[in-house]
Design an enzyme around this catalytic site. Sequence first.
Site, mmCIF file in Angstrom:
data_model
loop_
_atom_site.group_PDB
_atom_site.id
_atom_site.type_symbol
_atom_site.label_atom_id
_atom_site.label_comp_id
_atom_site.label_asym_id
_atom_site.label_seq_id
_atom_site.Cartn_x
_atom_site.Cartn_y
_atom_site.Cartn_z
ATOM 1 N N GLY A 12 0.807 -1.221 0.000
ATOM 2 C CA GLY A 12 0.000 0.000 0.000
ATOM 3 C C GLY A 12 0.833 1.260 0.000
ATOM 4 O O GLY A 12 0.417 2.299 0.529
ATOM 5 N N THR A 14 1.514 3.455 -2.188
ATOM 6 C CA THR A 14 1.069 4.620 -2.961
ATOM 7 C C THR A 14 -0.282 5.138 -2.484
ATOM 8 O O THR A 14 -0.882 5.997 -3.130
ATOM 9 C CB THR A 14 0.985 4.279 -4.461
ATOM 10 O OG1 THR A 14 0.079 3.178 -4.649
ATOM 11 C CG2 THR A 14 2.352 3.902 -5.017
ATOM 12 N N GLY A 15 -0.770 4.641 -1.346
ATOM 13 C CA GLY A 15 -2.054 5.069 -0.816
ATOM 14 C C GLY A 15 -1.962 6.374 -0.037
ATOM 15 O O GLY A 15 -0.911 7.019 0.029
ATOM 16 N N GLY A 18 0.140 5.638 2.979
ATOM 17 C CA GLY A 18 1.250 4.796 2.545
ATOM 18 C C GLY A 18 2.351 5.568 1.848
ATOM 19 O O GLY A 18 3.538 5.278 2.034
ATOM 20 N N LYS A 133 -9.804 -4.220 11.946
ATOM 21 C CA LYS A 133 -8.551 -4.043 12.677
ATOM 22 C C LYS A 133 -8.507 -4.935 13.917
ATOM 23 O O LYS A 133 -7.444 -5.435 14.294
ATOM 24 C CB LYS A 133 -8.360 -2.576 13.065
ATOM 25 C CG LYS A 133 -8.015 -1.670 11.888
ATOM 26 C CD LYS A 133 -7.708 -0.259 12.350
ATOM 27 C CE LYS A 133 -7.310 0.633 11.180
ATOM 28 N NZ LYS A 133 -6.972 2.007 11.602
ATOM 29 N N ARG A 137 -5.625 -7.666 14.898
ATOM 30 C CA ARG A 137 -4.938 -7.767 16.198
ATOM 31 C C ARG A 137 -5.071 -9.169 16.773
ATOM 32 O O ARG A 137 -4.111 -9.717 17.339
ATOM 33 C CB ARG A 137 -5.508 -6.741 17.176
ATOM 34 C CG ARG A 137 -5.025 -5.328 16.939
ATOM 35 C CD ARG A 137 -5.153 -4.488 18.183
ATOM 36 N NE ARG A 137 -4.774 -3.104 17.930
ATOM 37 C CZ ARG A 137 -4.639 -2.178 18.884
ATOM 38 N NH1 ARG A 137 -4.849 -2.520 20.142
ATOM 39 N NH2 ARG A 137 -4.303 -0.942 18.585
#
Length: 318
Positions: A12, A14-15, A18, A133, A137
Amino acid sequence: MASRTNNILIFGATGTVGKHIARSIVESGDFGRVGIFTSPDSIKTKADAIDGLKDRGVEVITGDITVQQDVEQAFNGFDTVVSCLGRTVLHKQLQMIELADKHHDVKRFFPSEYGTDIEYWPNSAHEPPHQQKLKVRAALRDVKDLEYTYVVTGPYADADGGLFLGAAPVDKEAAGTFDVKRKRAVLLGDGNGKISLTTMRDVGELVVAATKHPEASRNRALKVNSFTATPKEIVAEFEQQTGGQAWDVSYTSLEQLKEMEKEAHANGDPRAGPLTLRRIWTEGGTLYDRRDNELIGMEDKMTSLPGAIKQAVQVQTG
């Protein structure tokens, strides 16, 4: 002893965030090998960004993140993986983590955690934007050999589209706006609630710092930020940097924000997730008695409120 980072592979790169993380990693000059994993489509649609990284000595690996063999081969020779995947593809990290844990080269994984703390309160586990997320985790806690670090930054102190210091469209400004051209702000809550923010540039610097302090950041959440301020302090700084004139300021109360959020979720509105996050920030869900900046040597190296506002003004005025 925690593993030291020598060679980094970025997903990622180029996000939205990122590109800032990749830039900081490259500009640090501290790593022997830097690579990015990208799709064939991105090679075409983001050619300028990728060519710019190539010119800086970055190795570009092309593949499909959903294909196990592509990911396994990409890991070869890299001891650290930094994920900057966007919210819509966070679930793809689950296979990446499983493969990284089994790979003979990969020792450390930075998931795409940048943003709001997903375990701040007990009820954080029930917030819709946190679900992917939280699964990531859980997957990392089950690994056998892979070390990890969550870099938790709070909302981004930037003015790029949709971010906290940006100008919202007039018909959506009730969810908060700092509009430089109109000298207009809509503050959330009563304007006095503190919010900890981090510029995206600083996110990159914090990731680099975490790799340099492997023991301090091993298998934990680093709760870091650039600065903490109230919405009223933020608009006052905007006023000072845009000629000293008072802005037109109004407020969206926490109760109004909750109603907007509830309606958006009920209607399947794509703004539902961002509204939930803004409600969390307004409730105080980014604040700690102390931050972890000093653990990774970054206590005096972050962008200040005036610095962030200066960048926001420049972005909004072109």
